[in-house]
Design a protein around this motif. Structure first.
Motif, short mmCIF file in Angstrom:
data_model
loop_
_atom_site.label_atom_id
_atom_site.label_comp_id
_atom_site.label_asym_id
_atom_site.label_seq_id
_atom_site.Cartn_x
_atom_site.Cartn_y
_atom_site.Cartn_z
N UNK A 1 1.46 60.45 1.11
CA UNK A 1 0.22 61.22 1.08
C UNK A 1 0.33 62.55 1.82
N UNK A 2 1.23 62.68 2.75
CA UNK A 2 1.34 63.86 3.59
C UNK A 2 1.68 65.10 2.77
N UNK A 3 0.95 66.18 2.99
CA UNK A 3 1.25 67.46 2.36
C UNK A 3 2.13 68.25 3.33
N UNK A 4 3.21 68.80 2.83
CA UNK A 4 4.16 69.49 3.71
C UNK A 4 4.21 70.97 3.32
N UNK A 5 4.03 71.81 4.34
CA UNK A 5 3.96 73.26 4.17
C UNK A 5 5.30 73.85 4.60
N UNK A 6 6.00 74.50 3.69
CA UNK A 6 7.31 75.09 3.98
C UNK A 6 7.14 76.57 4.32
N UNK A 7 7.66 76.99 5.46
CA UNK A 7 7.60 78.40 5.85
C UNK A 7 8.69 79.19 5.14
N UNK A 8 8.32 80.36 4.58
CA UNK A 8 9.27 81.19 3.84
C UNK A 8 9.05 82.65 4.23
N UNK A 9 10.15 83.44 4.14
CA UNK A 9 10.09 84.87 4.45
C UNK A 9 10.24 85.70 3.19
#
Length: 317
Positions: free
Chosen positions: A91-99
């Motif tokens: 269920x966890x939503x994962x936010x990926x940091x990008x440049x």
């Protein structure tokens, strides 16, 4: 955009959501020699993600760092690590940091669509305009002036959203160009979510304007109630000017959990007393140069003290 006077905030229309920082870089969440239980490896983070998911956390945010620096000697790449955590949870939503500047929006759009299908619609991105000059110059990439970095990020988000939602996407920008580009498959479409959610941070005027115009979420760091209220008013005004619904808002906080407040404050004093002075001062020099380089002097970390920077997103302010 002029600052708006602080005024009481209305009750949120949406329920409160909880997220946590993923420690996918070494050194823990504070730049201190105090003993920490976090670990940057996958096995620890897999179990942490499952624990968070089973205790009501809805989001996790992975960090992005490409070079050994300021106490973070080892780093796992954020998008690949995010996908691994998505596949280890339900269920966890994962936010990926990008440049932007190190990613092309078309390449990220392809990766994001695949990650979204593999996770049944739980992938998200955090677009980081950048504060660490040496990461760009070490890779031979130009280091843009502060507001230009945000202008590039805004164009990056525009391109990303068009690719995710349109066929034969077109964009003639200053930083990115799309010519009859169609992505298939598109990301998973869910009610109220036509594409993966797009987050951003930043305290500057340029960051606030960008959030109002293009982002789905805005992260705020290191501000008191009046400061956050001012940011929300500015962003809502920018959204109204752009004719769109304002983004949702996220606040960064750092919790020290002890049996009493006195014990928690003692722990905070110990964390600061045992700070890695060289790492904190090096980090401070890098980020405060970025924050103070804005036209109006408003930016991330522009007035952060040494004590504030021991938790590197102003978590102790």
């Amino acid at each position: 955009m002029p600052a708006h006077p602080a005024k009481p905030l209305q009750h949120p229309a949406q329920p409160l959501h909880f997220a946590y920082w993923v420690p996918n870089v070494s050194g823990g969440l504070v730049t201190s020699t105090i003993a920490q239980r976090t670990d940057w490896g996958y096995d620890y983070n897999r179990e942490l993600a499952r624990l968070a998911e089973n205790n009501g956390f809805e989001y996790a945010l992975t960090q992005v760092r490409y070079l050994a620096s300021y106490g973070a000697e080892y780093q796992h790449e954020s998008t690949g690590f995010s996908l691994a955590l998505l596949l280890a949870t339900e269920r966890l939503k994962v936010i990926a940091a990008v440049h932007p500047g190190l990613w092309h929006p078309g390449v990220l759009a392809k990766f994001g669509a695949t990650a979204d299908h593999l996770s049944h619609g739980r992938f998200a991105v955090n677009v980081v305009s950048g504060w660490f000059k040496r990461e760009f110059t070490a890779l031979g990439e130009p280091w843009l002036e502060h507001d230009e970095r945000y202008r590039r990020s805004e164009e990056f988000i525009t391109a990303l959203r068009r690719i995710w939602t349109e066929d034969h996407a077109e964009l003639a920008g200053d930083f990115y160009r799309l010519r009859d580009f169609s992505l298939k498959p598109k990301p998973v479409q869910l009610p109220g979510r036509p594409h993966p959610e797009i987050f951003q941070g930043g305290n500057s005027t340029a960051a606030r304007r960008m959030a109002g115009r293009v982002s789905d979420w805005y992260f705020s760091n290191g501000r008191d109630f009046d400061g956050v209220t001012e940011q929300i008013a500015d962003i809502r005004a920018a959204a109204a000017e752009a004719g769109r619904t304002p983004p949702k808002f996220g606040l960064n906080g750092f919790l020290i959990a002890r049996d009493t407040e006195a014990e928690a404050r003692d722990t905070l004093r110990e964390i600061v007393a045992r700070a890695d002075t060289r790492a904190v001062e090096g980090f401070g020099a890098a980020v405060q140069q970025a924050g103070r380089s804005t036209a109006d002097g408003k930016g991330m970390w522009e007035d952060s003290s040494f004590e504030d920077l021991v938790q590197y997103n102003d978590g102790f302010r």
